[in-house]
Design a protein around this motif. Structure first.
Motif, PDB file in Angstrom:
ATOM      1  N   PHE A   1       0.827  -1.207   0.000  1.00 43.11           N
ATOM      2  CA  PHE A   1       0.000   0.000   0.000  1.00 43.11           C
ATOM      3  C   PHE A   1       0.862   1.258   0.000  1.00 43.11           C
ATOM      4  O   PHE A   1       0.638   2.190  -0.777  1.00 43.11           O
ATOM      5  N   LEU A   2       1.869   1.291   0.875  1.00 43.34           N
ATOM      6  CA  LEU A   2       2.730   2.466   0.970  1.00 43.34           C
ATOM      7  C   LEU A   2       3.555   2.645  -0.307  1.00 43.34           C
ATOM      8  O   LEU A   2       3.752   3.776  -0.780  1.00 43.34           O
ATOM      9  N   LEU A   3       4.012   1.551  -0.892  1.00 43.69           N
ATOM     10  CA  LEU A   3       4.794   1.635  -2.124  1.00 43.69           C
ATOM     11  C   LEU A   3       3.959   2.204  -3.263  1.00 43.69           C
ATOM     12  O   LEU A   3       4.429   3.060  -4.030  1.00 43.69           O
ATOM     13  N   MET A   4       2.732   1.741  -3.395  1.00 47.82           N
ATOM     14  CA  MET A   4       1.842   2.252  -4.432  1.00 47.82           C
ATOM     15  C   MET A   4       1.554   3.738  -4.217  1.00 47.82           C
ATOM     16  O   MET A   4       1.593   4.546  -5.152  1.00 47.82           O
ATOM     17  N   GLY A   5       1.271   4.120  -2.989  1.00 45.43           N
ATOM     18  CA  GLY A   5       0.918   5.504  -2.689  1.00 45.43           C
ATOM     19  C   GLY A   5       2.029   6.478  -3.044  1.00 45.43           C
ATOM     20  O   GLY A   5       1.797   7.504  -3.692  1.00 45.43           O
ATOM     21  N   PHE A   6       3.258   6.162  -2.650  1.00 43.32           N
ATOM     22  CA  PHE A   6       4.363   7.085  -2.900  1.00 43.32           C
ATOM     23  C   PHE A   6       4.747   7.124  -4.376  1.00 43.32           C
ATOM     24  O   PHE A   6       5.096   8.195  -4.898  1.00 43.32           O
ATOM     25  N   SER A   7       4.683   5.999  -5.083  1.00 43.67           N
ATOM     26  CA  SER A   7       5.011   6.021  -6.522  1.00 43.67           C
ATOM     27  C   SER A   7       3.978   6.828  -7.293  1.00 43.67           C
ATOM     28  O   SER A   7       4.321   7.570  -8.226  1.00 43.67           O
ATOM     29  N   SER A   8       2.703   6.728  -6.917  1.00 45.71           N
ATOM     30  CA  SER A   8       1.655   7.499  -7.586  1.00 45.71           C
ATOM     31  C   SER A   8       1.806   8.990  -7.316  1.00 45.71           C
ATOM     32  O   SER A   8       1.609   9.826  -8.212  1.00 45.71           O
ATOM     33  N   LEU A   9       2.170   9.342  -6.096  1.00 46.28           N
ATOM     34  CA  LEU A   9       2.387  10.745  -5.747  1.00 46.28           C
ATOM     35  C   LEU A   9       3.503  11.341  -6.599  1.00 46.28           C
ATOM     36  O   LEU A   9       3.393  12.472  -7.107  1.00 46.28           O
ATOM     37  N   LEU A  10       4.573  10.584  -6.807  1.00 49.37           N
ATOM     38  CA  LEU A  10       5.697  11.072  -7.610  1.00 49.37           C
ATOM     39  C   LEU A  10       5.327  11.218  -9.078  1.00 49.37           C
ATOM     40  O   LEU A  10       5.834  12.112  -9.763  1.00 49.37           O
ATOM     41  N   ILE A  11       4.425  10.362  -9.592  1.00 47.49           N
ATOM     42  CA  ILE A  11       3.948  10.522 -10.972  1.00 47.49           C
ATOM     43  C   ILE A  11       3.251  11.871 -11.123  1.00 47.49           C
ATOM     44  O   ILE A  11       3.430  12.580 -12.119  1.00 47.49           O
ATOM     45  N   GLY A  12       2.453  12.236 -10.118  1.00 44.71           N
ATOM     46  CA  GLY A  12       1.752  13.518 -10.157  1.00 44.71           C
ATOM     47  C   GLY A  12       2.679  14.713 -10.125  1.00 44.71           C
ATOM     48  O   GLY A  12       2.303  15.814 -10.550  1.00 44.71           O
ATOM     49  N   LEU A  13       3.898  14.524  -9.630  1.00 49.00           N
ATOM     50  CA  LEU A  13       4.876  15.615  -9.546  1.00 49.00           C
ATOM     51  C   LEU A  13       5.863  15.618 -10.706  1.00 49.00           C
ATOM     52  O   LEU A  13       6.739  16.491 -10.767  1.00 49.00           O
TER      53      LEU A  13
END
Length: 438
Positions: free
Chosen positions: A97-109
């Protein structure tokens, strides 16, 4: 019964619902970003990250990055599956869950090609790989976490709540992008509007982590750990080898549903926009409404499998896809929004009815000691071989056939026949005791 015993019993009775809710909510939030990537890869990514290519090549390159997520899923499924069978379902689900969340956040940036050059597509591919890697462990883990907590006579229904994630994420992603596209200019949407679903991942991380701390490890895994000292390693290896025919059969069974699902939910977006010039808002709205229908049918599929058996319910849904798919692109070519919605609803709805049954059907095929890894290999294997390449292959086939849909339809039909044969060869597992000693 004393007060302490009553409290323990009440807690135990409520845990299946907590497990189902935490898994469903976590999966919806994770699938939201994975799905949003599919939508924007068909619309804005070709311009932002592959501007040096011609439009068709840029679209192919963008869909190739979409497919990277599926190539990563088996790796994540294998690693997290092995970990889940050894250290427990709950701990692994928190990691994914944490891995998915942080990778998605970085895509948005992520800055576009115009700002950082070749590093933009390289980093997008890397982050998409991380998304897929995390989802490879999450998708199966959430299913098993719920299945191993669920009452024996309601495993189909409880499992269907987990696979609400895919259509629910389509509703949320397309609904959010529809609202953004409707309130922004084309330039604004391409500049920052598409980033909003990914930036919302910060809330995903906080909410999901809180939800998943509220449930305990599954009874089946606890029982396995108590017995594990009595199981010899060589006997375990023999048991694992026996799983391979089952894994291959399940991969073939899931080939058509996962392929046709992404033909409709990802490839159709670019097809409708290029062939019929339908506005983005209309396409997003049709797909969002179709997935809203699919949410209901996901639950209906799980419930029906508890009442009539896994195979009868799966066969019924497969026959619907078999009947509609030959005419799907002809309906798309009408450009009529109502007809487009109806065709999408029938195909996606029938596939999601099967998806609602999938958690129970897959979990019941394997023993507890290899259930996570076996199910993950089957599910992610099908997505790697068939679903991941779908948008890329569909775009290439359409280009080679000069806009014709005959060959793409023929490929879908061939996969449907193969899947149907694998399904007929599968055993009925409705009454399997997944907590029984191995």
């Amino acid at each position: 019964m004393d007060t302490h015993s009553r409290m323990v019993d009440t807690t135990h009775q409520g845990m299946p619902r907590k497990a189902a809710f935490s898994s469903a909510m976590g999966s919806v939030l994770e699938w939201l970003d994975f799905t949003a990537y599919g939508v924007v890869s068909a619309t804005v990514f070709p311009k932002l990250f592959f501007p040096t290519l011609d439009p068709n090549s840029a679209l192919l390159a963008s869909f190739a990055t979409f497919g990277v997520g599926f190539f990563a899923r088996p790796a994540g499924g294998v690693l997290f599956g092995l970990l889940g069978d050894r250290i427990g379902r709950k701990q692994v689900l928190m990691i994914t869950f944490l891995l998915m969340g942080f990778s998605s956040l970085l895509i948005g940036l992520m800055p576009p090609y115009a700002v950082i050059g070749i590093w933009a597509p390289i980093l997008i591919v890397a982050l998409r790989f991380m998304q897929g890697f995390a989802l490879g462990g999450e998708a199966t883990g959430a299913q098993l976490f719920t299945m191993e907590h669920a009452p024996a006579d309601k495993r189909g229904l409880f499992g269907s709540f987990i696979n609400l994630a895919a259509p629910a994420s389509q509703v949320l992603a397309n609904g959010l992008l529809f609202a953004i596209a409707a309130t922004m200019s084309e330039l604004q949407f391409e500049s920052f509007g598409w980033r909003i679903p990914f930036l919302l991942s910060i809330f995903l991380i906080v909410l999901g982590a809180y939800i998943r701390t509220r449930v305990t490890e599954t009874p089946a895994f606890k029982a396995l750990k108590e017995r594990q000292s009595q199981i010899r390693s060589n006997e375990q290896e023999k048991s694992d080898r026996k799983n391979w025919p089952t894994i291959i059969r399940l991969i073939l069974f899931w080939a058509a549903p996962c392929t046709c699902y992404y033909v409709v939910t990802v490839f159709s977006i670019s097809y409708l926009g290029s062939q019929n010039d339908l506005p983005k808002q209309t396409i997003f709205l049709c797909l969002m409404a179709a997935n809203a229908v699919a949410v209901c049918l996901t639950l209906a599929g799980g419930y029906a499998s508890d009442q009539f058996g896994r195979k009868p319910a799966l066969i019924t849904a497969a026959l619907v896809v078999l009947a509609v798919m030959p005419f799907y692109f002809s309906i798309m070519n009408t450009g009529n929004a109502l007809f487009v919605f109806a065709a999408m609803s029938l195909v996606v709805g029938a596939i999601q009815a099967q998806s609602g049954i999938l958690p129970a059907f897959f979990a019941e095929q394997f023993p507890t000691s290899s259930r996570y890894s076996g199910s993950a290999l089957a599910y992610t294997g099908a997505n790697l071989i068939f679903a991941g390449p779908t948008p890329f292959v569909a775009t290439w086939v359409m280009h080679e056939s000069r806009g014709g849909t005959y060959w793409l339809t023929a490929i879908c039909m061939a996969l449907i026949v193969i899947s149907f044969a694998a399904l007929l060869a599968s055993p009925e597992t409705r009454y399997v005791d997944i907590n029984a000693p191995e």
